[in-house]
Each structure stands twice: as structure tokens, then as C-alpha cells.
Design an enzyme around this catalytic site. Structure first.
Site, short mmCIF file in Angstrom:
data_model
loop_
_atom_site.label_atom_id
_atom_site.label_comp_id
_atom_site.label_asym_id
_atom_site.label_seq_id
_atom_site.Cartn_x
_atom_site.Cartn_y
_atom_site.Cartn_z
N CYS A 134 0.83 -1.20 0.00
CA CYS A 134 0.00 0.00 0.00
C CYS A 134 0.86 1.26 0.00
O CYS A 134 1.34 1.70 1.04
CB CYS A 134 -0.93 -0.01 1.21
SG CYS A 134 -1.89 1.50 1.34
N CYS A 137 -0.49 4.14 2.07
CA CYS A 137 -0.32 4.02 3.52
C CYS A 137 1.12 4.27 3.93
O CYS A 137 1.39 4.90 4.94
CB CYS A 137 -0.68 2.60 4.01
SG CYS A 137 -2.11 1.89 3.24
N ASP A 138 2.06 3.75 3.16
CA ASP A 138 3.46 3.71 3.63
C ASP A 138 4.42 4.58 2.83
O ASP A 138 5.59 4.71 3.20
CB ASP A 138 3.96 2.25 3.60
CG ASP A 138 3.11 1.36 4.49
OD1 ASP A 138 2.66 1.85 5.53
OD2 ASP A 138 2.88 0.19 4.14
#
Ligand code: NDP
Length: 313
Positions: A134, A137-138
Site C-alpha cells: 500500500c 499508507c506507507d
């Protein structure tokens, strides 16, 4: 507890749309959102192709809109995780969080799909320390660093483009000599100066002391010009498609060879009467937020028709 007319499992575009339609049809649905309300929309950046949003919308904002629309019509949205189902009983039984049992005359399954991994032991080793599925997200952790994205589809291109705005350098590792993504995404990726596409390449392994430092790549595997080389990267992002979330249903519903729920003809009906499926969990082909939403609508209409037909329930 009173038997519900309709339980919806899954809080993505399919589940929320089913809840909007089922609520408006007075089915008083209970929707269990699971661990990640919004499903894959929460891991996408800009959604540019959902009709009605000419300027695009972020995945989380779209999720919030869908959810609020379902709540407006009094859908009962709960955060529980469905841990078991029993479709051999009537009414159907749905167990939530391992302990609470709910019963319903119809169930709509909209559990979506989850990111796939390559299956390399190194993926587990560096999970959370360089390996991710992701970028939204990261990606933040890789400012001015080097990263690789694996895959050649729209997701991989989207992730690579997103990361290219944060990281210094992005490699896109593509196993074929061409990208599978839509033309517009291909053009954007190929134009981007800090993205290098490694065609005909596969990942052999990852390395690094404690945190990820690089990947070993094989180019033209099995051919005369095969070569193995290393790239220095701090992040390794998987974008190689998804597997349907059907573990809960493998003993009770007919699944296809890849684990997707099989629906009957043009309907959303599964092989168990009264159980319907919508969205990515039952659609290996289109896998779009808008097609999932449309299928959620169809599942609610199918559930409503089923309840009208069985008016003794
Ligand atoms: P896709 O199935 O479209 O693409 C998967 C990619 O991963 C392919 O390039 C495939 O390679 C590659 N791949 C699969 N397994 C491996 C492996 N073991 N090793 C290396 N590479 C591998 O999945 P996506 O998640 O990209 O997209 C799913 C659907 O969602 C599509 O319909 C897509 O159009 C849509 N989508 C649309 C977006 C948008 O419009 N904004 C954004 C994201 C997704 P190969 O080509 O060789 O099979």
C-alpha cells in the site's frame, strides 16, 4: 435478537451501496464493516473514474460519502468482523467477533479482495520494514529514497506515480515486455523522469541488514540474454493484483478456480438461495469501484425480490 431481513458483510463500495438500496427498500440492513472500512478504496490515492466526481476524489473521502449516504437511510452499520457463517440453517447464522450470533433471511457478501504477494520468504522478513502492498499508507516513509513497485497493471502504475512524487527514484518491475495498465496510465508512467520501468524482470529476493537495502532482479529469465543484477531500494511495494476474501465461504458457496464466488447468470445470486454476492469478491473481471457499487445495488434489489417472493419469511 430479532432475525434481520438482510445482513451485509463488507464495507466497500459494494457493501455500502447495497446498504443504501436495502435501507430504502425497508429491509433495515445490518452492515458489518470489518477491519478496514472502505476496503481497497482506503489504499488508493485519487479516484478519477467514479462518475459524479469530475475533479476526482480520494478513496477515503469517497468511502465516507458512501457510508454517510447509507447512514442517512438508517442502515445499521457496525464495525464487527464476521468470523463464521452458517448457510445450512434458515434463517442464516452470522457470527461476529467470534462470539455474537446474528440471524438473517438474506445475506449479501461484499467482502472484496486483498493484495497478493509474490510468495518470496523475504517478503515476510522485511514486512513493515520495507515491504508493503500500500503506497498510500506507507509511501510517506520513503521521502527522497529509492523504491520499487512490482506489477504492470493500473494499480502498479498508480502506486509508481504516487511514489514518484515522494521518493527520489522509483523502479517499476514488470515481468512482461509491456504494461497491462490503461493507455493513459502507461503514458504517465513512461513520461515520468524518476520512474525507470524494468521490463522482462522478476524479483529473485530482497536483502539488507534488518531493514531493506536492495532487491536481486533477474531479467529475461530462461533466455540466452538472461542476467541477474541488484537494485538499491529502501521500499518494495507489491501491486500484482488481488485475491478474493472468500475463506469464510469456501465450505458453503460455489467458488471458481481462483476463489471468487460464482453468481448465477445476470444476477447476484449464489448457489445458496437467499445469499447474494457483490463487488470484487464475485467479480474477477471488472474490479472497479463503480462496478462494485453497481453490483451492490443489484444484490440489494435481488435480496428484496427474494424476500417479496418468500413473503412468509
Ligand atoms: P491487474 O490484474 O490488472 O494487474 C496485475 C499486474 O501484476 C499485471 O501486470 C501482472 O502481470 C502482474 N503480476 C501478477 N502476478 C505477478 C507475479 N507473480 N510477478 C510479477 N508480476 C505479477 O491488477 P491491478 O490490481 O493492477 O488492477 C485490477 C483492476 O483494477 C483492473 O481492472 C484495473 O484496471 C483496475 N484499477 C483501475 C485503476 C484506475 O483506473 N485508476 C486503479 C487501480 C486498478 P501480467 O501483465 O504479466 O499478467
Amino acid at each position: 435478537m430479532e432475525t434481520s431481513k438482510c445482513i451485509i458483510i463488507g464495507g466497500g463500495p459494494a457493501g455500502y451501496t447495497a446498504a443504501i438500496y436495502a435501507s430504502r427498500a425497508n429491509l433495515s440492513p445490518i452492515l458489518f464493516e470489518g477491519l478496514q472500512p472502505g476496503g481497497q478504496l482506503t489504499t488508493t490515492t485519487e479516484v478519477e473514474n467514479f462518475p459524479g466526481y469530475p475533479d476526482g476524489i480520494t478513496g477515503p473521502a469517497l468511502t465516507d460519502d458512501l457510508r454517510r449516504q447509507a447512514l442517512k437511510f438508517d442502515a445499521n452499520i457496525q464495525s464487527g468482523i464476521v468470523t463464521a457463517v452458517d448457510f445450512s440453517k434458515r434463517p442464516f447464522e452470522v457470527t461476529v467477533n467470534g462470539t455474537d450470533t446474528y440471524t438473517a433471511h438474506t445475506v449479501i457478501i461484499a467482502t472484496g479482495a486483498s493484495a497478493r504477494y509474490l510468495g518470496l520468504p523475504d517478503e515476510q522478513k522485511y514486512m513493515g520494514m520495507g515491504v508493503s502492498a500500500c503506497a498510500t499508507c506507507d509511501g510517506f516513509f520513503y521521502r527522497d529514497r529509492s523504491v520499487a513497485v512490482v506489477g504492470g497493471g493500473d494499480s502498479a502504475c498508480e502506486e509508481a506515480l504516487y511514489l514518484s512524487t515522494i521518493a527520489k527514484k522509483v523502479y517499476l518491475i514488470v515481468r512482461k515486455p509491456q504494461l497491462r495498465a490503461s493507455k493513459i496510465m502507461q503514458q504517465r508512467v513512461l513520461k515520468k523522469e524518476n520512474i525507470t520501468v524494468l521490463f522482462n524482470c522478476n524479483t529473485l529476493g530482497l536483502f539488507g541488514d534488518e531493514v531493506l537495502e536492495g532487491a536481486k532482479i533477474i531479467e529475461n529469465q530462461g533466455k540466452e540474454n538472461e542476467q541477474v543484477f541488484e537494485i538499491a531500494i529502501d521500499g518494495f511495494f507489491l501491486a500484482i493484483g488481488h485475491s478474493p476474501n472468500t475463506d469464510l465461504f469456501k465450505d458453503s458457496l460455489t467458488l471458481d478456480k481462483d476463489g471468487y464466488i460464482v453468481v448465477q447468470g445476470h444476477t447476484t445470486a449464489t448457489n445458496v438461495e437467499g445469499v447474494f454476492a457483490a463487488g470484487d469478491v464475485a467479480d474477477p473481471h471488472y474490479q472497479q469501484a463503480v462496478t462494485a457499487a453497481a453490483m451492490g445495488c443489484r444484490a440489494a434489489l435481488d435480496a428484496e425480490a427474494y424476500l417479496i417472493e418468500h413473503d412468509d419469511l
